[in-house]
Scaffold this motif. Structure first.
Motif, short mmCIF file in Angstrom:
data_model
loop_
_atom_site.label_atom_id
_atom_site.label_comp_id
_atom_site.label_asym_id
_atom_site.label_seq_id
_atom_site.Cartn_x
_atom_site.Cartn_y
_atom_site.Cartn_z
N UNK A 81 -47.84 -24.02 -8.47
CA UNK A 81 -47.43 -24.74 -7.27
C UNK A 81 -48.39 -25.89 -7.00
N UNK A 82 -47.90 -26.93 -6.40
CA UNK A 82 -48.69 -28.14 -6.14
C UNK A 82 -49.68 -27.90 -5.01
N UNK A 83 -50.94 -28.21 -5.27
CA UNK A 83 -51.95 -28.22 -4.22
C UNK A 83 -52.28 -29.68 -3.89
N UNK A 84 -53.01 -29.87 -2.80
CA UNK A 84 -53.26 -31.24 -2.34
C UNK A 84 -54.06 -32.05 -3.35
N UNK A 85 -54.90 -31.40 -4.14
CA UNK A 85 -55.69 -32.12 -5.14
C UNK A 85 -54.79 -32.80 -6.17
N UNK A 86 -53.64 -32.18 -6.48
CA UNK A 86 -52.67 -32.79 -7.40
C UNK A 86 -51.89 -33.88 -6.69
N UNK A 87 -51.52 -33.62 -5.45
CA UNK A 87 -50.70 -34.59 -4.70
C UNK A 87 -51.39 -35.95 -4.61
N UNK A 233 -42.01 -31.38 -4.32
CA UNK A 233 -41.78 -30.24 -3.44
C UNK A 233 -40.47 -29.55 -3.79
N UNK A 234 -39.48 -30.34 -4.15
CA UNK A 234 -38.18 -29.80 -4.55
C UNK A 234 -38.32 -28.93 -5.81
N UNK A 235 -39.08 -29.41 -6.80
CA UNK A 235 -39.29 -28.63 -8.02
C UNK A 235 -40.02 -27.33 -7.73
N UNK A 236 -41.03 -27.38 -6.85
CA UNK A 236 -41.74 -26.15 -6.49
C UNK A 236 -40.81 -25.16 -5.82
N UNK A 237 -39.94 -25.66 -4.94
CA UNK A 237 -39.00 -24.78 -4.24
C UNK A 237 -38.00 -24.16 -5.20
N UNK A 238 -37.55 -24.92 -6.18
CA UNK A 238 -36.64 -24.39 -7.20
C UNK A 238 -37.35 -23.33 -8.03
N UNK A 239 -38.61 -23.60 -8.37
CA UNK A 239 -39.40 -22.64 -9.14
C UNK A 239 -39.53 -21.30 -8.40
N UNK A 245 -30.95 -26.08 -7.99
CA UNK A 245 -30.77 -27.51 -8.26
C UNK A 245 -29.39 -28.00 -7.82
N UNK A 246 -28.40 -27.12 -7.94
CA UNK A 246 -27.05 -27.50 -7.52
C UNK A 246 -26.93 -27.64 -6.01
N UNK A 247 -27.91 -27.11 -5.26
CA UNK A 247 -27.88 -27.23 -3.80
C UNK A 247 -28.21 -28.64 -3.31
N UNK A 248 -28.85 -29.43 -4.15
CA UNK A 248 -29.23 -30.79 -3.75
C UNK A 248 -27.96 -31.55 -3.37
N UNK A 249 -27.98 -32.26 -2.26
CA UNK A 249 -26.77 -33.00 -1.85
C UNK A 249 -26.24 -33.89 -2.97
N UNK A 250 -24.94 -33.90 -3.14
CA UNK A 250 -24.31 -34.59 -4.25
C UNK A 250 -24.69 -36.07 -4.28
N UNK A 251 -24.71 -36.71 -3.12
CA UNK A 251 -25.04 -38.13 -3.07
C UNK A 251 -26.46 -38.39 -3.56
N UNK A 252 -27.36 -37.45 -3.26
CA UNK A 252 -28.75 -37.58 -3.72
C UNK A 252 -28.85 -37.41 -5.23
N UNK A 253 -28.10 -36.47 -5.76
CA UNK A 253 -28.10 -36.27 -7.21
C UNK A 253 -27.54 -37.49 -7.94
#
Length: 389
Positions: A81-87, A233-239, A245-253
């Motif tokens: 998971x992403x920590x602030x040092x990576x961000x 953040x999205x990738x971390x949440x999917x992980x 991934x299919x939950x992402x709004x269609x227009x955004x995808x």
């Protein structure tokens, strides 16, 4: 020694000349950097001011503590998971890429990127909210992590002396605010240190605010902050299985993409294309609208998801307990307390004279890492780690 001075001066002049030849007219040139205090030994300093700022931030104690500070997900047993040092490194990479194509000052961009979250509390924005409630109740104003970044770099580091960073670097850090959605940012130029300090004082009195950077570079860092976290953040949440991934709004995808890499590429490309040779940093209308929708999706399904917030009552209790404990220790002169032995030991008299007890407690707690905060808490308040979400 004189020859060394001459060589250093010649090298810096060469670098300044390269900036003049390669940067666009809207860039912040290094020779325009402004510091609060004049510095000794500048004759043999071959680094340009913003480059020096980046080195100072990188070598600060506060930067070291990035390694154990929450970005979004805390107390979850997952090493990826992403920590602030990576961000902050992601922000730096993205912002410098944008700056390079726009002909802006990459040293200023790097310094601001590395320092922009220095003032973040343990446990991310939740910790910020808990601490702000406490500081406001005790007459120390509202807590904002970007203001606290200035506090650490300007007034706490080096035992209260601060790093004497340039105004332009501090301004970009103060105004980064990647949570606020902006399609375009036009820099508010010609800010002085006096105006900067007045702005900080005004911000402390408000629960929320928006401040626009004084440089194009600061505007880039602010936009890059959003670009760096939105897909990551999205990738971390999917992980973690919080969203699919299919939950992402269609227009955004369709417009931004389905993965962090594609989202970053799309946003960076659009930002460069729309900002090139313009007096602003901004997205196209289509991309901006899709980004705003993706932010709303992340907020609803990730940042406020109750599944990852179940430990927060314990964390808030720790904040309250430690704030009250350290405040009492200061007022009672309990010199064996860690706020004396760990934080105030060796601190300059000026710091002690110019800060109230609640402000000192604020500075100490906000600088803690996640694990440090929990170590300081009594056993009955310590939360368990989350094995599965």
């Amino acid at each position: 020694m004189d020859n060394n001075f001459k060589k250093a001066g010649e090298l810096k002049n060469l670098l300044n000349l390269r900036e003049k030849e390669n940067l666009c007219s809207l860039a912040c040139f290094s020779h325009n950097a402004i510091r609060r205090r004049k510095e000794k030994f500048t004759r043999n300093e071959y680094r340009q001011p913003f480059s020096s700022d980046a080195d100072r931030i990188l070598n600060s104690l506060a930067f070291t503590r990035y390694i154990d500070k929450t970005q979004v997900f805390s107390l979850i047993n997952n090493d990826h998971l992403t920590h602030r040092v990576i961000h902050v490194q992601l922000v730096s990479r993205i912002a410098r890429t944008i700056g390079r194509y726009l002909g802006l000052n990459e040293d200023l961009i790097e310094a601001a990127s590395l320092g922009h979250d220095i003032g973040h509390t343990p446990f991310g924005h939740d910790g910020e909210r808990f601490l702000s409630k406490l500081t406001h109740e005790h007459g120390a104003g509202f807590f904002h992590h970007n203001i606290q970044s200035i506090q650490f770099l300007d007034r706490i580091e080096k035992k209260g002396k601060g790093w004497n960073l340039s105004l332009q670097t501090l301004d970009a850090i103060l105004c980064h605010d990647g949570e606020t959605h902006s399609r375009q940012l036009v820099p508010q130029e010609n800010r002085s240190f006096k105006e900067f300090d007045q702005m900080v004082d005004t911000m402390r009195k408000k629960a929320s605010f928006e401040a626009i950077p004084m440089t194009m570079e600061g505007c880039v860092v602010r936009m890059a902050d959003t670009i760096a976290y939105i897909g990551r953040d999205l990738e971390d949440a999917i992980r973690l299985g919080l969203v699919k991934r299919d939950d992402i709004p269609e227009i955004c995808k369709q417009i931004l993409g389905r993965t962090n890499g594609t989202i970053v590429y799309t946003l960076v490309t659009d930002l460069i294309s729309n900002s090139l040779d313009q007096p602003f940093i901004g997205f196209s209308e289509t991309i901006s609208a899709a980004l705003k929708k993706l932010k709303a999706f992340n907020y609803r399904h990730i940042y406020t998801n109750p599944v990852i917030k179940k430990h927060l009552s314990s964390i808030e209790n720790i904040f309250c307990f430690l704030f009250d404990t350290y405040l009492a220790d200061l007022e009672n002169g309990t010199e064996h307390s860690v706020i004396f032995t760990d934080f105030l030991h060796g601190m300059s008299p000026e710091y002690r004279q110019t800060h109230s007890s609640p402000e000192i407690v604020r500075d100490y707690i906000s600088g803690m890492t996640d694990s440090c905060l929990i170590r300081q808490a009594p056993d009955h308040l310590k939360p368990d780690s989350i094995e599965h979400v």
